[in-house]
Design a protein around this motif. Structure first.
Motif, PDB file in Angstrom:
ATOM      1  N   LEU A  70      -7.331  15.126 -11.765  1.00 24.27           N
ATOM      2  CA  LEU A  70      -8.424  14.909 -12.717  1.00 24.27           C
ATOM      3  C   LEU A  70      -9.028  13.521 -12.542  1.00 24.27           C
ATOM      4  N   PRO A  71     -10.360  13.408 -12.524  1.00 23.28           N
ATOM      5  CA  PRO A  71     -10.986  12.085 -12.553  1.00 23.28           C
ATOM      6  C   PRO A  71     -10.823  11.462 -13.930  1.00 23.28           C
ATOM      7  N   LEU A  72     -10.958  10.136 -14.020  1.00 25.88           N
ATOM      8  CA  LEU A  72     -10.747   9.441 -15.289  1.00 25.88           C
ATOM      9  C   LEU A  72     -11.727   9.896 -16.369  1.00 25.88           C
ATOM     10  N   ASN A  73     -12.977  10.225 -15.971  1.00 19.19           N
ATOM     11  CA  ASN A  73     -13.958  10.592 -16.980  1.00 19.19           C
ATOM     12  C   ASN A  73     -13.634  11.924 -17.645  1.00 19.19           C
ATOM     13  N   GLY A 175      -2.529  -1.324 -27.311  1.00 18.27           N
ATOM     14  CA  GLY A 175      -3.474  -0.505 -26.552  1.00 18.27           C
ATOM     15  C   GLY A 175      -3.860  -1.125 -25.220  1.00 18.27           C
ATOM     16  N   ILE A 176      -4.045  -2.436 -25.203  1.00 21.32           N
ATOM     17  CA  ILE A 176      -4.402  -3.110 -23.950  1.00 21.32           C
ATOM     18  C   ILE A 176      -3.284  -2.961 -22.923  1.00 21.32           C
ATOM     19  N   LEU A 183      -3.735   2.553 -16.090  1.00 18.90           N
ATOM     20  CA  LEU A 183      -4.501   2.206 -14.895  1.00 18.90           C
ATOM     21  C   LEU A 183      -3.599   2.150 -13.668  1.00 18.90           C
ATOM     22  N   MET A 184      -2.394   1.622 -13.842  1.00 16.16           N
ATOM     23  CA  MET A 184      -1.449   1.563 -12.722  1.00 16.16           C
ATOM     24  C   MET A 184      -0.961   2.963 -12.351  1.00 16.16           C
ATOM     25  N   ILE A 185      -0.792   3.840 -13.347  1.00 14.72           N
ATOM     26  CA  ILE A 185      -0.411   5.221 -13.053  1.00 14.72           C
ATOM     27  C   ILE A 185      -1.510   5.905 -12.248  1.00 14.72           C
ATOM     28  N   LYS A 186      -2.772   5.651 -12.627  1.00 21.27           N
ATOM     29  CA  LYS A 186      -3.898   6.182 -11.867  1.00 21.27           C
ATOM     30  C   LYS A 186      -3.859   5.665 -10.428  1.00 21.27           C
ATOM     31  N   SER A 187      -3.561   4.375 -10.273  1.00 21.80           N
ATOM     32  CA  SER A 187      -3.525   3.786  -8.939  1.00 21.80           C
ATOM     33  C   SER A 187      -2.402   4.387  -8.103  1.00 21.80           C
ATOM     34  N   GLN A 242      -7.831   4.003 -24.224  1.00 19.75           N
ATOM     35  CA  GLN A 242      -8.673   4.997 -23.555  1.00 19.75           C
ATOM     36  C   GLN A 242     -10.038   4.432 -23.176  1.00 19.75           C
ATOM     37  N   VAL A 243     -10.579   3.551 -24.007  1.00 19.69           N
ATOM     38  CA  VAL A 243     -11.823   2.871 -23.625  1.00 19.69           C
ATOM     39  C   VAL A 243     -11.578   2.003 -22.399  1.00 19.69           C
ATOM     40  N   GLN A 244     -10.448   1.291 -22.386  1.00 20.50           N
ATOM     41  CA  GLN A 244     -10.102   0.477 -21.223  1.00 20.50           C
ATOM     42  C   GLN A 244      -9.896   1.349 -19.990  1.00 20.50           C
ATOM     43  N   LEU A 245      -9.181   2.454 -20.151  1.00 21.46           N
ATOM     44  CA  LEU A 245      -8.926   3.336 -19.017  1.00 21.46           C
ATOM     45  C   LEU A 245     -10.227   3.868 -18.442  1.00 21.46           C
ATOM     46  N   LEU A 246     -11.139   4.273 -19.312  1.00 15.64           N
ATOM     47  CA  LEU A 246     -12.382   4.875 -18.855  1.00 15.64           C
ATOM     48  C   LEU A 246     -13.321   3.845 -18.237  1.00 15.64           C
ATOM     49  N   LEU A 247     -13.565   2.745 -18.940  1.00 15.31           N
ATOM     50  CA  LEU A 247     -14.545   1.765 -18.481  1.00 15.31           C
ATOM     51  C   LEU A 247     -14.007   0.909 -17.332  1.00 15.31           C
ATOM     52  N   VAL A 248     -12.836   0.293 -17.543  1.00 18.32           N
ATOM     53  CA  VAL A 248     -12.276  -0.564 -16.491  1.00 18.32           C
ATOM     54  C   VAL A 248     -11.862   0.279 -15.286  1.00 18.32           C
ATOM     55  N   GLY A 249     -11.235   1.432 -15.560  1.00 23.64           N
ATOM     56  CA  GLY A 249     -10.779   2.279 -14.460  1.00 23.64           C
ATOM     57  C   GLY A 249     -11.915   2.805 -13.610  1.00 23.64           C
ATOM     58  N   SER A 250     -13.028   3.155 -14.238  1.00 19.77           N
ATOM     59  CA  SER A 250     -14.165   3.664 -13.475  1.00 19.77           C
ATOM     60  C   SER A 250     -14.689   2.625 -12.497  1.00 19.77           C
ATOM     61  N   VAL A 251     -14.686   1.356 -12.931  1.00 26.53           N
ATOM     62  CA  VAL A 251     -15.140   0.275 -12.054  1.00 26.53           C
ATOM     63  C   VAL A 251     -14.069  -0.062 -11.019  1.00 26.53           C
TER      64      VAL A 251
END
Length: 292
Positions: A70-73, A175-176, A183-187, A242-251
């Protein structure tokens, strides 16, 4: 099993762990951010804490599985939606009472999550190993900012007439750190899909950042749940992560933009979520005590 369901179940495991920890910290001596080793030692000596830890590990495993497809979005709104069972547990099992203003804030949170879900677009999954310097920068900020919040942002002096804090700053701090762990799990999921072996992954900073942020989040979560209502801490923490995951992760991981409408929906969700956090009361009207 569909990846969307796996993503939902991963956060259910997390929230069940929070509930178990909420019970466990009620049996412990007072936990303080200035004494993290003492707080960790208290947890390691409690069987309930280990049950919660196993649930967290299971949730992380499911999350790795979900993020490989799944993509982050798509994943972030699903992670956020799994907050609903946690709120029901807090209200009906732990008997946490919410003021009308807090219910209003939760309504704003719900609207923000709906907008995030509507911003999802049909995009291919991107696989990137990430850039080391930005990843390290995110990791440093994820530890410095919560550390400051836990020591000053929502702190009130004790005393006979002191009013307990509601847990907003604690929720932001937790949350942070959790957001960075995700983000690290995504990586790590991307590294796996890119064909990296165990030795190759061990040579990257991601697994060590994950271990550090996960350990930090365990201590912070215990402190927050002992002092504040779970509904407030975890709601604010979920918004933040989740805002951090979506916004920071997308970049950070180069995911494609969802288009003009999707961007507008995400901006609206961010504004509404920020409004909800701003409107949450910072202090309780009266001492909040939990008996389990």
């Amino acid at each position: 099993m569909p990846a969307e369901l796996i993503a939902f179940l991963s956060n259910i495991c997390y929230y069940l762990a929070f509930a178990v920890w909420k019970v466990a910290v009620g049996r412990m001596d007072p936990l303080h951010g200035a004494h993290p080793l003492h707080a960790m030692g208290q947890g390691l000596r409690d069987s309930g804490w280990w049950v919660g830890l196993l649930l967290m590990v299971g949730g992380a495993g499911l999350q790795v599985t979900a993020l490989t497809t799944l993509p982050l979005n798509v994943a972030a709104p699903i992670f956020a939606a799994s907050l609903i069972p946690l709120l029901l547990l807090a209200v009906f099992y732990f008997q946490e009472r919410l003021a009308p203003r807090e219910w209003l804030c939760l309504g704003f949170v719900g609207v923000a999550f709906v907008l995030l879900a509507l911003s999802v677009s049909d995009q291919p999954l991107t696989v990137t190993t990430g850039r080391t310097v930005p990843i390290l920068l995110v990791a440093v900020l994820s530890l410095v900012i919560p550390g400051w919040l836990f020591t000053s942002g929502d702190y009130t002096q004790g005393g006979r007439h002191a009013r307990p804090v509601s847990g907003v700053a604690y929720g932001i701090g937790v949350g942070i750190v959790y957001g960075t762990s995700e983000l690290m799990i995504k990586s790590l999921s991307d590294l796996y899909r890119a064909g990296y072996g165990i030795a190759d992954i061990a040579a990257t900073p991601q697994p060590y950042i994950l271990i550090l942020t996960a350990t930090t989040s365990y201590v912070m979560t215990g402190i927050a749940l002992q002092r504040c209502r779970m509904a407030i801490v975890i709601t604010v923490g979920t918004i933040t992560s989740q805002v951090q995951l979506l916004l920071v992760g997308s970049v950070l991981y180069g995911e494609a933009s969802p288009g003009t409408i999707g961007v507008a929906l995400r901006i609206g969700a961010l504004v509404i979520a920020g409004t909800a956090i701003f409107l949450f009361p910072r202090q309780e009207k009266r001492a909040y005590e939990l008996s389990v």
